[in-house]
Design an enzyme around this catalytic site. Structure first.
Site, PDB file in Angstrom:
ATOM      1  N   TYR A  33       6.614  -3.197  -3.204  1.00 43.51           N
ATOM      2  CA  TYR A  33       7.373  -3.046  -4.042  1.00 43.51           C
ATOM      3  C   TYR A  33       7.692  -1.471  -4.561  1.00 43.51           C
ATOM      4  O   TYR A  33       6.799  -0.630  -4.128  1.00 43.51           O
ATOM      5  CB  TYR A  33       7.193  -4.027  -5.248  1.00 43.51           C
ATOM      6  CG  TYR A  33       5.833  -3.384  -6.254  1.00 43.51           C
ATOM      7  CD1 TYR A  33       6.235  -2.508  -7.474  1.00 43.51           C
ATOM      8  CD2 TYR A  33       4.625  -3.470  -5.882  1.00 43.51           C
ATOM      9  CE1 TYR A  33       5.154  -2.100  -8.128  1.00 43.51           C
ATOM     10  CE2 TYR A  33       3.685  -3.044  -6.537  1.00 43.51           C
ATOM     11  CZ  TYR A  33       3.839  -2.201  -7.863  1.00 43.51           C
ATOM     12  OH  TYR A  33       2.887  -1.681  -8.480  1.00 43.51           O
ATOM     13  N   ARG A  52       8.849   6.024   0.024  1.00 43.01           N
ATOM     14  CA  ARG A  52       7.688   5.556  -0.055  1.00 43.01           C
ATOM     15  C   ARG A  52       7.872   3.970   0.312  1.00 43.01           C
ATOM     16  O   ARG A  52       6.911   3.645   1.195  1.00 43.01           O
ATOM     17  CB  ARG A  52       7.117   5.692  -1.402  1.00 43.01           C
ATOM     18  CG  ARG A  52       5.731   5.155  -1.586  1.00 43.01           C
ATOM     19  CD  ARG A  52       4.967   5.331  -2.881  1.00 43.01           C
ATOM     20  NE  ARG A  52       5.658   5.009  -3.922  1.00 43.01           N
ATOM     21  CZ  ARG A  52       5.415   5.045  -5.133  1.00 43.01           C
ATOM     22  NH1 ARG A  52       4.317   5.872  -5.370  1.00 43.01           N
ATOM     23  NH2 ARG A  52       6.126   4.458  -6.343  1.00 43.01           N
ATOM     24  N   ARG A 101       3.473 -22.372   5.807  1.00 41.91           N
ATOM     25  CA  ARG A 101       2.341 -21.505   5.276  1.00 41.91           C
ATOM     26  C   ARG A 101       1.369 -21.411   6.731  1.00 41.91           C
ATOM     27  O   ARG A 101       1.036 -22.107   7.329  1.00 41.91           O
ATOM     28  CB  ARG A 101       1.396 -22.001   4.483  1.00 41.91           C
ATOM     29  CG  ARG A 101       0.355 -21.038   3.799  1.00 41.91           C
ATOM     30  CD  ARG A 101      -0.392 -21.818   2.650  1.00 41.91           C
ATOM     31  NE  ARG A 101      -1.455 -20.790   2.321  1.00 41.91           N
ATOM     32  CZ  ARG A 101      -2.686 -20.786   2.784  1.00 41.91           C
ATOM     33  NH1 ARG A 101      -3.221 -21.508   3.708  1.00 41.91           N
ATOM     34  NH2 ARG A 101      -3.482 -19.793   2.263  1.00 41.91           N
ATOM     35  N   LYS A 151       2.135   0.601  -1.467  1.00 42.98           N
ATOM     36  CA  LYS A 151       2.530  -0.028  -2.683  1.00 42.98           C
ATOM     37  C   LYS A 151       2.707  -1.758  -2.622  1.00 42.98           C
ATOM     38  O   LYS A 151       3.720  -1.999  -2.592  1.00 42.98           O
ATOM     39  CB  LYS A 151       3.495   0.691  -3.206  1.00 42.98           C
ATOM     40  CG  LYS A 151       3.791   0.501  -4.845  1.00 42.98           C
ATOM     41  CD  LYS A 151       4.806   1.406  -5.462  1.00 42.98           C
ATOM     42  CE  LYS A 151       5.197   1.119  -6.791  1.00 42.98           C
ATOM     43  NZ  LYS A 151       4.072   1.584  -7.753  1.00 42.98           N
ATOM     44  N   GLU A 183      -7.845   6.142  -9.824  1.00 38.77           N
ATOM     45  CA  GLU A 183      -6.575   6.284 -10.750  1.00 38.77           C
ATOM     46  C   GLU A 183      -6.634   5.257 -11.843  1.00 38.77           C
ATOM     47  O   GLU A 183      -7.508   4.501 -12.031  1.00 38.77           O
ATOM     48  CB  GLU A 183      -5.415   5.983  -9.856  1.00 38.77           C
ATOM     49  CG  GLU A 183      -5.587   4.897  -8.936  1.00 38.77           C
ATOM     50  CD  GLU A 183      -4.503   4.590  -7.715  1.00 38.77           C
ATOM     51  OE1 GLU A 183      -3.391   5.477  -7.794  1.00 38.77           O
ATOM     52  OE2 GLU A 183      -4.644   3.567  -7.039  1.00 38.77           O
ATOM     53  N   LEU A 207      -2.623   5.418  -4.944  1.00 39.38           N
ATOM     54  CA  LEU A 207      -1.158   5.563  -4.713  1.00 39.38           C
ATOM     55  C   LEU A 207      -0.734   6.772  -4.472  1.00 39.38           C
ATOM     56  O   LEU A 207      -0.920   7.603  -5.499  1.00 39.38           O
ATOM     57  CB  LEU A 207      -0.570   4.683  -5.303  1.00 39.38           C
ATOM     58  CG  LEU A 207       1.245   4.382  -5.137  1.00 39.38           C
ATOM     59  CD1 LEU A 207       1.268   3.634  -3.831  1.00 39.38           C
ATOM     60  CD2 LEU A 207       1.588   3.903  -6.674  1.00 39.38           C
TER      61      LEU A 207
END
Length: 287
Positions: A33, A52, A101, A151, A183, A207
């Site tokens: 995301y 990114r 799945r 991310k 972070e 990140l």
């Protein structure tokens, strides 16, 4: 009609938006995301976020759902359709719906990725009270996976850490691994000592923040000293200032860590100046 969202090529009312229960983003957190801020109807740091996103997709062998030009057009359409002035655009790409799945990745030639976008209106985003009052944080053990540079939507532990902070009566948590801060739960962490801005160096441990990159570039252009290295909670508590950066909070001071005041216990001049520079320069290049 409510908020308009984007789902796999369609712009629909949020009440009508649907994604399959077999989507791997739902079943496996198999997705990435991005969150970009919008000020005065314009998108901030778009090229960095797009780059990114492409890197995250590549690291997970995931097929980009649309071209770069198409993605920018979708962003602009989302701003227009939702009459977004100040706020954020959330984008998520998953490996899609294989129809059942399975731990194994589906064949990308047969299963298309899922792409969704939605907006969040945040009037006065650039004038957050936290920028004036500062944040209080606690430290918690780092327990995320080892590819924090991607991310992904695997956000359970950061959410748990946020709740630990809330239970402790503070604003956020800084994650600590081998005695050193990695972070924040959803932001990059910094301290200031004797005029030097100190933040952890880029690696798989953190990140690669788009706002981080811009802030450090602006700091160097302003002849500020920057040190990219690890620091401990003890060093942070003894610092002159501390702050965080993220796409939605820009530059926000931290005034307390684990109950100990940082510096004067009030937002400091370096964080304040960096926030001013970031907002001024980012507005110039917003699209």
């Amino acid at each position: 009609m409510g908020r308009i969202v984007y789902v796999n090529g369609d712009y629909v009312d949020e009440a009508e938006a649907r994604v399959s229960i077999f989507d791997r983003g739902f079943l496996m957190a198999d997705g990435v995301y991005e969150v970009t801020s919008v000020l005065d109807g314009k998108i901030l740091d778009y090229p960095g976020h797009a780059a990114r996103l492409a890197r995250s997709l590549s690291e997970l062998d995931m097929t980009p759902p649309v071209s770069d030009d198409e993605l920018l057009a979708i962003f602009r359409e989302m701003v227009e359709r939702n009459k977004l002035v100040d706020g954020m655009i959330y984008l998520q790409v998953t490996r899609g719906n294989p129809g059942d799945r399975d731990f194994a990745f589906p064949d990308p030639e047969k299963v298309s990725p899922t792409l969704i976008l939605f907006t969040q209106s945040k009037p006065g985003l650039a004038d957050s009270p936290a920028a004036k009052s500062g944040l209080k944080v606690i430290s918690v053990p780092e327990m995320r996976w080892n590819r924090r540079d991607i991310k992904t939507t695997q956000l359970l532990y950061p959410s748990m850490a946020k709740m630990m902070a809330k239970k402790a009566g503070v604003d956020d948590a800084w994650l600590v691994e081998d005695g050193m801060v990695t972070e924040g739960t959803s932001n990059n962490a910094y301290i200031v000592k004797d005029g030097a801005i100190i933040t952890r160096n880029l690696s798989n441990d953190i990140l690669h923040g788009i706002t981080r990159a811009a802030v450090l570039r602006f700091a160097r252009e302003a002849q500020m000293k920057v040190e990219e290295r690890s620091f401990s909670i003890d060093e942070a508590q003894a610092a002159d200032e501390a702050f965080i950066t993220s796409a939605s909070s820009f530059v926000t001071p931290v005034i307390e860590i684990d109950g100990t005041a940082v510096g004067t216990g009030k937002p400091g001049p370096v964080a304040g100046r960096l926030r001013e520079i970031y907002l001024e320069e980012s507005r110039k290049t917003a699209i």
